[in-house]
Motif scaffolding. Structure first.
Motif, PDB file in Angstrom:
ATOM      1  N   LYS A 276      20.930  33.814  27.543  1.00 46.20           N
ATOM      2  CA  LYS A 276      21.613  34.150  26.244  1.00 46.20           C
ATOM      3  C   LYS A 276      22.978  34.333  26.592  1.00 46.20           C
ATOM      4  O   LYS A 276      23.489  34.784  27.449  1.00 46.20           O
ATOM      5  N   ALA A 277      23.666  34.214  25.227  1.00 49.49           N
ATOM      6  CA  ALA A 277      25.021  34.668  25.041  1.00 49.49           C
ATOM      7  C   ALA A 277      25.335  35.664  24.220  1.00 49.49           C
ATOM      8  O   ALA A 277      25.940  35.540  23.168  1.00 49.49           O
ATOM      9  N   THR A 278      24.430  36.783  24.204  1.00 54.44           N
ATOM     10  CA  THR A 278      24.159  37.699  23.228  1.00 54.44           C
ATOM     11  C   THR A 278      24.597  39.281  23.512  1.00 54.44           C
ATOM     12  O   THR A 278      23.915  40.081  23.756  1.00 54.44           O
ATOM     13  N   GLY A 279      26.043  39.371  24.518  1.00 53.25           N
ATOM     14  CA  GLY A 279      26.367  40.384  25.052  1.00 53.25           C
ATOM     15  C   GLY A 279      25.735  40.761  26.534  1.00 53.25           C
ATOM     16  O   GLY A 279      25.081  39.920  27.032  1.00 53.25           O
ATOM     17  N   PRO A 280      26.342  41.766  27.178  1.00 51.31           N
ATOM     18  CA  PRO A 280      25.650  41.972  28.506  1.00 51.31           C
ATOM     19  C   PRO A 280      24.226  41.735  28.714  1.00 51.31           C
ATOM     20  O   PRO A 280      23.483  42.276  27.843  1.00 51.31           O
ATOM     21  N   ASP A 281      23.784  41.224  29.697  1.00 52.15           N
ATOM     22  CA  ASP A 281      22.306  40.965  29.821  1.00 52.15           C
ATOM     23  C   ASP A 281      21.366  42.065  29.958  1.00 52.15           C
ATOM     24  O   ASP A 281      21.549  43.001  31.128  1.00 52.15           O
ATOM     25  N   LEU A 282      20.539  42.245  29.021  1.00 50.04           N
ATOM     26  CA  LEU A 282      19.874  43.626  29.191  1.00 50.04           C
ATOM     27  C   LEU A 282      18.782  43.375  30.228  1.00 50.04           C
ATOM     28  O   LEU A 282      18.695  44.536  30.656  1.00 50.04           O
ATOM     29  N   ASP A 283      18.240  42.391  30.419  1.00 45.04           N
ATOM     30  CA  ASP A 283      17.407  42.240  31.716  1.00 45.04           C
ATOM     31  C   ASP A 283      17.930  42.713  32.738  1.00 45.04           C
ATOM     32  O   ASP A 283      17.376  43.518  33.625  1.00 45.04           O
ATOM     33  N   GLN A 284      19.205  42.296  33.089  1.00 43.75           N
ATOM     34  CA  GLN A 284      19.862  42.855  34.177  1.00 43.75           C
ATOM     35  C   GLN A 284      20.316  44.131  34.121  1.00 43.75           C
ATOM     36  O   GLN A 284      20.367  44.974  35.434  1.00 43.75           O
ATOM     37  N   ILE A 285      20.599  44.801  33.195  1.00 48.71           N
ATOM     38  CA  ILE A 285      21.103  46.297  33.188  1.00 48.71           C
ATOM     39  C   ILE A 285      19.930  47.118  33.230  1.00 48.71           C
ATOM     40  O   ILE A 285      20.098  48.137  34.045  1.00 48.71           O
TER      41      ILE A 285
ATOM     42  N   THR B 239      32.345  35.482  27.536  1.00 48.68           N
ATOM     43  CA  THR B 239      31.367  35.118  26.346  1.00 48.68           C
ATOM     44  C   THR B 239      30.143  34.706  26.845  1.00 48.68           C
ATOM     45  O   THR B 239      29.165  34.469  26.185  1.00 48.68           O
ATOM     46  N   HIS B 240      29.940  34.589  28.235  1.00 49.72           N
ATOM     47  CA  HIS B 240      28.575  33.863  28.897  1.00 49.72           C
ATOM     48  C   HIS B 240      28.559  32.429  28.461  1.00 49.72           C
ATOM     49  O   HIS B 240      27.692  31.673  27.863  1.00 49.72           O
ATOM     50  N   SER B 446      19.337  29.782  21.801  1.00 50.22           N
ATOM     51  CA  SER B 446      18.226  29.352  22.821  1.00 50.22           C
ATOM     52  C   SER B 446      16.804  29.694  22.493  1.00 50.22           C
ATOM     53  O   SER B 446      16.636  30.548  21.692  1.00 50.22           O
ATOM     54  N   VAL B 447      16.050  28.586  22.788  1.00 50.25           N
ATOM     55  CA  VAL B 447      14.627  28.541  22.448  1.00 50.25           C
ATOM     56  C   VAL B 447      13.782  28.422  23.690  1.00 50.25           C
ATOM     57  O   VAL B 447      14.296  27.637  24.722  1.00 50.25           O
ATOM     58  N   ASN B 448      12.603  28.750  23.583  1.00 50.43           N
ATOM     59  CA  ASN B 448      11.558  28.296  24.500  1.00 50.43           C
ATOM     60  C   ASN B 448      10.779  26.767  23.867  1.00 50.43           C
ATOM     61  O   ASN B 448      10.863  26.829  22.849  1.00 50.43           O
ATOM     62  N   TRP B 449      10.325  26.217  25.159  1.00 50.98           N
ATOM     63  CA  TRP B 449       9.776  24.944  24.658  1.00 50.98           C
ATOM     64  C   TRP B 449       8.527  25.150  23.735  1.00 50.98           C
ATOM     65  O   TRP B 449       8.505  24.165  22.696  1.00 50.98           O
ATOM     66  N   SER B 450       7.705  26.035  23.675  1.00 48.37           N
ATOM     67  CA  SER B 450       6.900  26.149  22.581  1.00 48.37           C
ATOM     68  C   SER B 450       7.293  26.458  21.062  1.00 48.37           C
ATOM     69  O   SER B 450       6.502  26.270  20.207  1.00 48.37           O
ATOM     70  N   GLU B 451       8.599  26.878  20.919  1.00 46.07           N
ATOM     71  CA  GLU B 451       8.933  27.084  19.658  1.00 46.07           C
ATOM     72  C   GLU B 451      10.038  26.037  19.325  1.00 46.07           C
ATOM     73  O   GLU B 451      10.664  26.133  18.141  1.00 46.07           O
ATOM     74  N   MET B 452      10.367  24.992  20.347  1.00 43.60           N
ATOM     75  CA  MET B 452      11.413  24.039  20.029  1.00 43.60           C
ATOM     76  C   MET B 452      11.357  23.494  18.605  1.00 43.60           C
ATOM     77  O   MET B 452      12.277  23.178  17.878  1.00 43.60           O
ATOM     78  N   HIS B 519      23.139  30.774  22.821  1.00 40.88           N
ATOM     79  CA  HIS B 519      22.864  30.479  24.201  1.00 40.88           C
ATOM     80  C   HIS B 519      24.358  30.420  25.104  1.00 40.88           C
ATOM     81  O   HIS B 519      24.400  30.983  26.140  1.00 40.88           O
ATOM     82  N   HIS B 520      25.374  30.224  24.378  1.00 42.74           N
ATOM     83  CA  HIS B 520      26.526  30.257  25.251  1.00 42.74           C
ATOM     84  C   HIS B 520      28.024  30.322  24.202  1.00 42.74           C
ATOM     85  O   HIS B 520      28.995  30.109  24.892  1.00 42.74           O
ATOM     86  N   HIS B 521      27.878  30.178  22.835  1.00 35.68           N
ATOM     87  CA  HIS B 521      29.101  30.655  22.028  1.00 35.68           C
ATOM     88  C   HIS B 521      29.328  31.755  22.056  1.00 35.68           C
ATOM     89  O   HIS B 521      30.862  32.200  21.832  1.00 35.68           O
TER      90      HIS B 521
END
Lengths: 576, 576
Positions: A276-285, B239-240, B446-452, B519-521
């Motif tokens: 994701k590119a939605t701000g700092p990575d919450l999982d990692q925080i 921006t990731h 960003s999506v998972n396979w099951s929802e693509m 995902h990366h913008h």
């Protein structure tokens, strides 16, 4: 278990361990499993220590077979206990001595020495056995309201005093009920579990996914720390754990896709989209907070295909440590696919291992000589590859190619098999040897290639400065940029405080060397006093800010976790 | 540049662009480079829109050749400007219209439409061109003391209004001087750079490491976003970002080993050891904050060996989108080594691409028919592999094996070469086409396979609900768990506000579909109003807590970045 001895055999304790005894708490791993050293290993130990067999004539330590009993009153008010019972059910809140002691300590030798000597401290007032995520959330909400300290006990293999209930209060013992699979997603190759599920249980279910979940094939998590047998998913995640196969499968940080936490600030859920590119990575925080921000409830993990048939084992002997490091670096930088297990032992560990695996009883010993390898300099490199057949083969081919280029002597997969055989059972030797005063523990750190040899030499020097100390080091969990240096030291020591001081001197040496003070053991309360100096003040203040956000009343794993709540004066005491 | 036209050729603007003009700011990429569509493409566009060539008879938009001029007074007090000059040198603080406007906007069509229509807003009072990390730290300390808003301009390719100086103040233009290599570490395969270094400059130095740094071999970062030519390392990190080769090389999150920031709370430095278990990952806490916590100064990045000779190109045609997705998933889950570039186009994008690359002029068109492929259903899959020779070969072999199993028609590396040829130059078409009112922009998630398939259908439905809209989608940046869905839409639109509303409706659709909104913008100020709903309130509060910690006076990229400082009322307006 042990082979018949030719000469004198110590009276290794192999008796039944009473159910409510200290030993049942402090012993390593499965209750019924015991491992005694082979004669060769015992002689090796005596040689290295320069001692005869006299210490093995009688036990040097209490065997810890007495029933756990102590006199620390439960200070939690009856209405709180009643409230907790209302949440989880009467049978699932315990205040008896055994339940309280069984979640107080982890598995560093400081813990074991205190347990053997019946030094009971830092026990919780009550132990709660939650069943569901909703119960954990209700408990966190309740203790937050009433400012009751809360601790979590997952698998119990902490070597950093991570689980210790320094401020009393409540400990959640996740083992009994909070250990279920929540959902399995084959299409997305992920699984969601309750944080208390044990490593072996999860791995067994994944290997057996066809019948367990109606899946099309078998899976693996690929996460096998040495503590595998009594570690939990939650413990891995909150401490940033790594398995022995991490060079291929990644550390736990690479496997976590989503998490849920119950915190004093409410429930936190992260989503499980791959990137994701939605701000700092919450999982990692959230990850790596070791319970100081809240209680981990659900975890979604990436899973991989289980393909044991593609494994390619290898072992090589290099003429010395520097050559081994150079070869290891070349393997990791050549982009041919990473091996899974990757372990390069220094000369001292090499000499112990070749004795342990009986290499010197094979014709290989003549080859060493013929190839000009000196027994006290040569370094053993072993491991195996994973992945799809062609991938695994290519990775192994690269290992072979590079090892040959660096003069490595191919020892086939034989030695690797010896290591695999003992990879989870070797720690059982700790208890058996310690009955006679032989103490074994470990330390580790993360280093870059350019500092590998220097950090190894500097830290080793400090360990070896103690007379009669075995210091075995290996490099494992490797990357293109460096890897983990892992120290196993064996000393003769029966005093908990003396051990703690020695242990602290090693940590000091690691910090002074410039390495990062932990690659995968975590910080807990034992290494907490060092963390601010490691990260820097401004950097540590970020963790403080997060702690204040989630847990302003300091009730989540309080008493030194990550060094977040140690007064400066006390810190100086601890560092003594 | 464009091939000679057979029929009518529009008067593509290919003239010299005046130095201080609006167009020199809003145009894509290198000043001298211009790209016009081939006749086939133009006819394809007309066909898709159901229009004749009348709109191409005259410019529908101002060409933006006038000199930048506006009437927004500099509000920063002279003593502040003097203080900034004292830090960086007199010549490196500018307050003229052109300098101010040139760092105000990024590259979303909302920016371009405003620039073309001379709508100038949100310019900084002063533009500062720092030279060293110490200067940036001094500037941050100064603006913190005086509560002056601070913005950063890296490469200028933001498509989220990330750089826009909503609150005036100072913008740091990193391009001029803050673009140097700080140190190169061959043994550890890493490089430390100033955040303003551009993608091409860094990549050129790495490819040329033997002469640039006296290295033993050539290196690559492996990070090639489509905006490569005018993007900076700092922009990627904050921006990731992800490059088109991320499936092998990883996203920027996987490449960053260490960072330094200048924040109002002081300097933050992370260390560059490969993996740590020392509390929550500080690198990940800082990364992705898009300038809202502080200014990124130095970055240490992982580098890889440059081995262009091992590249294996592939392209396949699948009969439909579902089959393509299934094959893509199998490739990513089979653990045979990840391809580097990995792009599966949906039917609409496929039809545009095969026209663009002239595939229908080759004998392949008969093969499609013979294999029962329908032109309006088939999906193009292309990419290439990287890594050591055997690794790259094995990964390509797996792509071939799986593609064959899913009925893919092997189109050799030919189509991939067509894509490679245009990978960085295609965006230049934006300006040329837009002169005639044809507007092209992108969205992604960003999506998972099951929802693509579902997310693709739902979002596409919203885009296509607008009459005369070309909507091309591809999946790229893939993982065992899913990947990135990327939309390129082409519409006839000349009004900035109308564009913004249409753009917002797509973002809404992405959010409603359950996908992760980027995902990366990144998020910037344009997507900020959506972020709290995406993450959840408790989760968003974590970012708020970090913002309050680092920047209590809200001077770091203020005015909506990550949605951190938008009043609720204003938020509702923006969402309209």
């Amino acid at each position: 278990m042990s082979k018949p001895y030719k000469g004198f055999e110590p009276n290794w304790f192999q008796g039944k361990i009473p159910l409510n005894s200290y030993r049942s708490v402090f012993k390593w791993g499965a209750p019924e499993q015991i491992k005694a050293p082979k004669e060769k290993m015992l002689h090796d130990v005596m040689n290295r220590f320069g001692i005869d067999d006299s210490i093995f004539r009688e036990y040097q330590q209490d065997l810890g077979l007495d029933e756990v009993k102590f006199d620390i009153p439960v200070q939690l008010a009856p209405e709180h206990i009643a409230a907790l019972k209302a949440i989880v059910g009467d049978a699932f809140v315990r205040t008896d001595d055994y339940a309280r002691f069984s979640v107080a300590y982890g598995k560093t030798m400081y813990d074991i020495l205190r347990a053997r000597n019946k030094i009971v401290e830092n026990v919780p007032d009550a132990v709660v056995y939650p069943d569901t995520r909703e119960q954990v959330e209700a408990i966190v909400a309740y203790v937050s309201e009433h400012k009751i300290p809360l601790y979590v006990y997952g698998g119990g293999s902490s070597v950093t005093r991570g689980v210790e209930c320094v401020k009393g209060g409540v400990s959640l013992d996740m083992r009994l009920r909070f250990n279920k699979v929540v959902s399995f997603h084959e299409t997305d190759q992920m699984i969601t579990v309750e944080a208390g599920i044990s490593g072996p249980k999860l791995e067994e279910l994944l290997n057996d996914a066809v019948s367990a979940f109606g899946a099309k094939r078998a899976y693996t998590l690929g996460h096998f720390p040495q503590s595998f047998e009594h570690s939990s998913v939650g413990g891995w995640v909150v401490t940033h754990g790594s398995g022995q196969n991490s060079t291929y499968y990644g550390c736990i940080q690479d496997m976590v896709l989503g998490q849920s936490y119950a915190t004093p600030k409410g429930v936190i859920n992260t989503d499980s989209h791959p990137k994701k590119a939605t701000g700092p990575d919450l999982d990692q925080i959230m990850m790596g907070a070791e319970g100081a921000f809240g209680v981990l409830t659900h975890v979604t993990l990436k899973i991989c295909r289980h393909m044991p048939e593609t494994v390619k084992r290898f072992s090589y002997m290099f003429k010395d440590w520097e050559t081994g490091i150079a070869a290891a670096r070349e393997i990791m930088q050549s982009e041919a696919g990473n091996p899974s297990v990757f372990r390069l032992s220094d000369p001292e560990e090499t000499s112990v291992m070749i004795n342990m695996y009986g290499v010197m009883d094979t014709p290989l010993k003549h080859l060493f000589k013929a190839r000009g390898m000196e027994i006290d300099k040569m370094c053993l490199f072993l491991g195996f590859t994973n992945g799809e057949k062609g991938f695994s083969k290519n990775a192994a081919r690269n290992v072979a190619r590079v090892s040959k280029r660096y003069g490595g002597l191919n020892m086939t997969g034989y030695v690797c098999k010896g290591w695999e055989h003992g990879r989870f059972s070797d720690p059982y030797l700790r208890d058996t040897l310690q009955d006679f005063g032989v103490l074994m523990d470990t330390m580790e750190c993360s280093v870059n290639w350019s500092e590998m040899a220097r950090v190894h030499a500097e830290v080793r020097k400090v360990v070896k400065a103690r007379p009669n100390t075995v210091c075995m080091t290996h490099m494992s969990h490797v990357y293109p940029q460096g890897g983990n240096l892992y120290w196993i030291f064996i000393i003769l020591e029966n005093d908990a405080e003396a051990f703690r001081r020695f242990h602290a001197s090693i940590l000091d040496a690691i910090q002074k060397s410039g390495a990062s003070m932990s690659h995968h053991h975590g910080i807990g309360k034992m290494f907490g006093p060092w963390l601010e100096a490691q990260l820097g003040k401004n950097e540590f203040d970020i963790l403080r800010a997060l702690k204040n956000h989630f847990d302003p009343d300091n009730i989540m794993n309080p008493g030194g976790t990550l060094g977040l709540d140690i007064p400066e004066t006390e810190k100086r005491d601890l560092l003594k």
